[in-house]
Design an enzyme around this catalytic site. Structure first.
Site, PDB file in Angstrom:
ATOM      1  N   LYS B  77       0.854  -1.181   0.000  1.00  0.00           N
ATOM      2  CA  LYS B  77       0.000   0.000   0.000  1.00  0.00           C
ATOM      3  C   LYS B  77       0.893   1.236   0.000  1.00  0.00           C
ATOM      4  O   LYS B  77       1.937   1.250   0.657  1.00  0.00           O
ATOM      5  CB  LYS B  77      -0.892  -0.028   1.250  1.00  0.00           C
ATOM      6  N   SER B 152      -9.631   2.282   3.242  1.00  0.00           N
ATOM      7  CA  SER B 152      -8.729   2.964   2.350  1.00  0.00           C
ATOM      8  C   SER B 152      -7.782   2.053   1.565  1.00  0.00           C
ATOM      9  O   SER B 152      -7.235   2.472   0.557  1.00  0.00           O
ATOM     10  CB  SER B 152      -7.887   3.972   3.146  1.00  0.00           C
ATOM     11  N   SER B 176      -9.861  -0.001   7.438  1.00  0.00           N
ATOM     12  CA  SER B 176      -9.296   0.193   6.106  1.00  0.00           C
ATOM     13  C   SER B 176      -8.706  -1.045   5.444  1.00  0.00           C
ATOM     14  O   SER B 176      -8.365  -1.020   4.266  1.00  0.00           O
ATOM     15  CB  SER B 176      -8.220   1.284   6.134  1.00  0.00           C
TER      16      SER B 176
END
Lengths: 94, 480, 481
Positions: B77, B152, B176
């Site tokens: 990420k 997210s 997330s």
């Protein structure tokens, strides 16, 4: 939440709020505050605040210095430097 | 190579020399090139470096140097610093920031032999539940391209769902990892707070941020966790305790079931969750009704705390040492204001302003301190529950993946997306979301929550469930 | 200047003490500030995204040591808060400091003026915090240059109660804290380099009233003398305002050294909102009783204790005791000499006199002084026993310092060169007596004190070479007939 408060928040957090941004932001923040105001419905008498989920204590570090510092690498992604200094428009003390 | 591959399978293939790391890595890079234009899950790929590492890994394998993840490509990420590579948090603010160091978990995974394919898309500064706030544009859900992947860690979830990365790292502050895992039908896991180091993970809300993973299977999550975790002297909140994550003997468990959490769900979601519960019950686990009295205020308290922490964590972006610097601004204050205003997106600004409000004079006690007190109540609810149960079952999300832009004008509606995941972060508990079926063609996730340092049972139950179901092996039709 | 006795100044100090650790408070970069800009600022100091603070154990220990020294309670758990404000030399946009649970709680400091305890000053608290970097405004045109080398160095902020009532007390308090922290070895005490910086909160009120007047804060004064002058200026300014029925505004002022005045820096009307909250990157710090105990056991004997010992057991007067304990090295030097010779007041006189002059002349500290306390002790032992006059001892002292050599050798030399021949001494004595008829008369009237004077004159004439013991005998012999 009103315009004065919003302006103050913008000033405190150094976020410039353009005129056309203000109204929608004001609405959003009012909605958000109304939403978080829900916490006021819960009685928390004699409850200690909890800052961290685990009841652990801080791990400290031995006092050993290292000079693993590469200024030139770190300053590559700075927008502006002079002679190894970071620079900003001159700050004048009032 | 099959489309769907777990890390465990890949490792098997590599160890038995049926395939090389170079072939695997090339294959994933090719898949990204070929299909990711639909999903937008990767924001950068490191083709050359990855292939070079793969060749090195092949050499190591042939020399018999076997590490847990040797030669296996993964995605990170974009919240994690990878040395020498852009690390942007998908924000214009960090457009030009090249991380001068590796995040601890990046280093740990690399030391375990993993190869980095590239960076995955995310909501700006990890603030969001739909992956729509990224400066690289939204990610689309591989199960339905009109739908969001959740956020997210939307890029990581979509990449694993689309089989263009076998596993990805993620970060979970209020859900997330678990919410996008649920939306994309993959396994999303975050451990107990402090087990995975936060050093090198760009901060959103320090006391709530948990690094974790998005994988195909629970077994893979365990494999990743064993390599990622460990005490880090550079993160003073990093735990010195070790979690037992190896296989344990305990087979029959007591599972807490907060039925009120399930009662308001739409039928289509409630049904697969009910099925999952039955499967677990049939395995000899006992379902025990539990109550989490402060569940309902968790999201509100979470927003107070996370915004407060974020408002300070994001104060470092002033345009001086890194990050966007406005072309205008004749004084420092103006330069700083303009840089921040140009660099941050709307959602980030909203949260900074909210956080500034709740910490400011006259509001601190009513909001911040109050929320911290509620945080204790929430945590204590869980501690009490875990006195009588081994794990807790919960929905992962209140809906399945929604349409893009569905929540554009409703910031607080979006916040409610996280109602089942947020309380877990408030308490710092380990949890995962695993696929348990579909509702109207979209994946549904079951959340399993463990007590602090209870990763072992969590993995055990997850592995069990996945041995009895094949939801986690399903592939979106968009791939064929 | 109004110097009205109707007014009572009320002063409290906030002193930033830079702790002399190897590494910074929350990062591993060197705490000694490098002269080349931004070369001792690492990723943590620059607040590079993703970096985290990790507390330096030694900084905590040094803070605890200070707390023990002022008799303060040490917080069993302390925590750190973030203080948010934007400034170009504050990289994180907040300073990590301590608000609610400072490591050091209430303590006190006895204030001495000329060795007498004049009052006890309350220390409200002392807490750990990180320093900011440096903004350089005058080096380049139109821009402020930022050097973050100092960013993150550990500071102990010591806050006193408003117990000080004059500018001299304020200066004395600053000086005494300086003595204490250097004595403990937790700060290098280098005021020129900003190792200690003092903020003073000043207000005045009518004598006999309780309520405090509006106060101003003078920022960043870094010498004892300037603290005294700045505070005095501010007291006078406030009194003269009040006497003209004007009000003192709450504001922050800067002391201008050149013009010897304070100037308004910023008002308090738009009071800052620092949005303090517990730093979520840092868990609470546990301070065990064992740790406090082991630190207090490892501490050097405190100056206050030594002072007491000097006056009580060595019979030194308080002013002398105070001078000897102004820094630990001097006091240690004094004590080392006392191990060789017993005459403490002689030793004190020498340390504060001859030794001190040499140090001043050569602009060095006692640590750099080339004569060991043992050697000086040998010289003074000879003085104490009467074997060598004070003047001769001074010669030995000077010779050893300038030419080196062993004290014993030089002592032997001078002893040999000494006039001890009786006839020579008798001649000298007669000359002295002849030129001092008045004293001779007094001596014959029984004023024996005069004998010392005469011996002194003889020593002077002989350039210290005469044997004082023999001289004394000869004088008595000559005048008693």
């Amino acid at each position: 939440m009103d315009d004065t408060t919003l302006a103050r928040l913008g000033q405190l957090s150094r976020i410039r709020l353009e005129v056309d941004e203000r109204l929608p932001l004001l609405q959003d923040l009012s909605t958000i505050l109304k939403f978080v105001d829900e916490i006021k419905s819960i009685s928390t008498d004699k409850i200690e605040p909890l800052a961290h989920p685990l009841d652990s204590v801080q791990a400290l570090r031995e006092d050993v210095a290292d000079d693993d510092i590469e200024r030139d690498v770190y300053q590559k992604f700075a927008a502006k430097t002079i002679d190894g200094f970071y620079v900003v428009p001159r700050v004048v003390d009032p | 190579m099959e489309t769907v591959q777990s890390l465990v399978q890949l490792r098997e293939l590599l160890e038995t020399r049926q395939i090389s790391s170079y072939e695997i890595t090339s294959e994933y890079l090719a898949r990204i090139r070929r299909t990711d234009c639909q999903f937008n899950s990767f924001v950068a790929t490191y083709d050359e470096a990855a292939l070079r590492s793969a060749q090195l890994a092949d050499k190591h394998i042939s020399d018999g140097l076997l590490k847990p993840l040797i030669g296996i490509p993964i995605g990170h990420k974009d919240v994690f610093c990878v040395k020498g590579e852009k690390t942007t948090c998908c924000s214009s603010m960090l457009d030009s920031f090249v991380a001068p160091y590796d995040a601890t978990i990046v280093e740990n995974l690399q030391n375990a032999g993993a190869i980095c394919l590239g960076k995955t898309n995310m909501d700006e500064f990890a603030m969001g539940s739909s992956n729509e706030t990224s400066k690289f544009g939204p990610v689309r859900n591989p199960w339905n391209l009109d739908r969001v992947p959740g956020g997210s860690s939307g890029g990581s979830a979509a990449a694993v769902a689309a089989c263009i990365a076998p596993a990805c790292t993620g970060s979970d502050t209020g859900g997330s990892i678990r919410q996008p895992a649920s939306f994309c039908g993959v396994t999303g896991f975050k451990p107990t707070y402090g087990l995975n180091s936060r050093f090198g993970m760009i901060a959103f809300a320090s006391s709530l941020d948990h690094p974790g993973t998005l994988t195909r299977t629970v077994e893979d999550a365990r494999l990743m966790f064993n390599s990622m975790s460990g005490h880090d002297t550079q993160d003073s909140t990093s735990s010195t305790l070790k979690s037992a994550s190896t296989k344990s003997k305990q087979k029959q468990m007591k599972l807490g079931y907060p039925s009120s959490l399930f009662s308001d769900l739409p039928n289509s979601i409630a049904r697969p969750l009910e099925e999952a519960r039955k499967i677990l019950e049939e395995q000899g686990n006992t379902i025990i009704e539990i109550d989490l009295p402060h569940f309902n205020v968790a999201v509100a308290a979470y927003y107070v705390i996370s915004c407060a922490e974020a408002s300070a964590n994001l104060a470092r972006y002033d345009g001086i040492r890194y990050g966007l610097r406005s072309k205008q601004g004749s004084t420092f204050d103006e330069l700083c204001e303009r840089s921040r205003s140009e660099g941050f997106g709307q959602e980030v600004k909203r949260r900074i302003l909210t956080g500034t409000f709740v910490l400011s004079v006259g509001h601190y006690d009513a909001y911040y301190v109050k929320a911290q007190k509620i945080r204790r109540l929430i945590r204590d609810d869980y501690l009490r529950a875990f006195e009588s149960v081994d794990l807790i079952l919960s929905p992962a999300t209140p809906t399945t993946a929604f349409r893009l832009h569905a929540m554009d004008r409703e910031p607080t509606e979006m916040y409610k997306q996280d109602q089942f995941t947020v309380p877990v972060n408030m308490a710092g508990l380990p949890a995962m979301s695993i696929p348990c079926g579909f509702a109207d063609g979209l994946p549904v996730g079951l959340q399993i929550i463990g007590p602090h340092f209870g990763e072992s049972n969590l993995f055990e139950l997850g592995v069990d469930f996945q041995s009895l179901t094949d939801w986690h092996l399903q592939c979106p039709a968009t791939l064929s | 200047m109004s110097c009205s006795s109707h007014w009572e100044p009320v002063i409290g100090l906030e002193i930033h003490v830079q702790l002399n650790t190897e590494s910074k408070l929350f990062s591993t970069s060197p705490a000694s500030v490098h002269p080349v800009p931004n070369t001792s600022a690492n990723l943590v100091d620059l607040a590079i995204p993703g970096t985290l603070p990790v507390l330096n154990k030694e900084a905590l220990n040094k803070a605890i040591m200070f707390g023990v020294a002022i008799g303060a309670s040490i917080s069993p758990t302390c925590r750190f808060e973030r203080k948010s404000y934007f400034y170009p030399d504050l990289p994180k946009g907040y300073q990590i400091t301590q608000l609610a649970n400072p490591i050091v709680g209430k303590g006190s400091l006895d204030l001495h003026v000329d060795g007498d305890t004049v009052k006890t000053i309350g220390i409200t608290r002392a807490h750990l915090e990180e320093d900011a970097g440096k903004s350089i405004h005058d080096r380049y045109e139109k821009v402020t240059a930022i050097d973050l080398n100092r960013a993150g160095t550990p500071l102990l902020e010591v806050v006193t109660e408003p117990d000080l009532n004059s500018s001299s007390e304020a200066a004395a308090c600053f000086r005494q804290l300086h003595t204490l922290v250097t004595w403990l070895g937790i700060c290098d005490g280098n005021l020129n380099e900003g190792s200690m910086r003092c903020d003073a909160n000043v207000s005045v009120r009518r004598h006999g009233t309780q309520a405090l007047g509006n106060r101003t804060e003078i920022k960043n004064v870094n010498s004892f003398r300037f603290v005294e002058r700045a505070v005095q200026y501010e007291i006078d300014r406030q009194i003269s305002l009040l006497e003209q029925n004007e009000t003192v505004e709450r504001e922050t002022r800067l002391y201008d050294v050149e013009r010897d005045e304070t100037r308004r820096m910023r008002g308090k009307e738009f009071s800052d909102d620092y949005r303090y909250f517990p730093d979520p990157d840092l868990l609470p710090v546990e301070v065990s009783q064992d740790l406090v105990r082991s630190i207090s056991q490892s501490m050097p004997e405190l100056p206050s204790n030594r002072r007491k010992r000097y006056t009580t057991y060595l019979n030194l007067n308080p002013a002398v005791a105070a001078l000897l304990t102004r820094d630990r090295a001097t006091s240690d030097y004094f004590e080392a000499i006392c191990k060789v010779t017993n005459n403490a007041s002689l030793v004190a006189n020498w340390v504060l006199g001859n030794v001190s002059s040499v140090l001043n002349r050569d602009a060095i500290t006692i640590e750099k002084f080339s004569l060991s306390p043992e050697s000086l002790g040998v010289i003074l032992r000879h003085v104490d026993s009467g074997e060598v006059s004070d003047a001769l001892a001074k010669q030995v002292f000077d010779q050893v310092l300038s030419q080196g050599g062993s004290v014993h050798d030089v002592l032997d030399q001078v002893k040999q060169a000494r006039i001890s021949d009786n006839s020579e001494l008798r001649e000298l004595a007669q000359t002295i007596l002849a030129s001092h008829p008045d004293q001779v008369k007094q001596l014959s009237e029984g004023k024996s004190k005069v004998l010392g004077f005469l011996i002194g004159q003889a020593m002077k004439t002989s350039h210290g070479k005469a044997d004082p013991k023999k001289l004394s005998e000869i004088f008595i012999e000559l005048t008693s007939t």
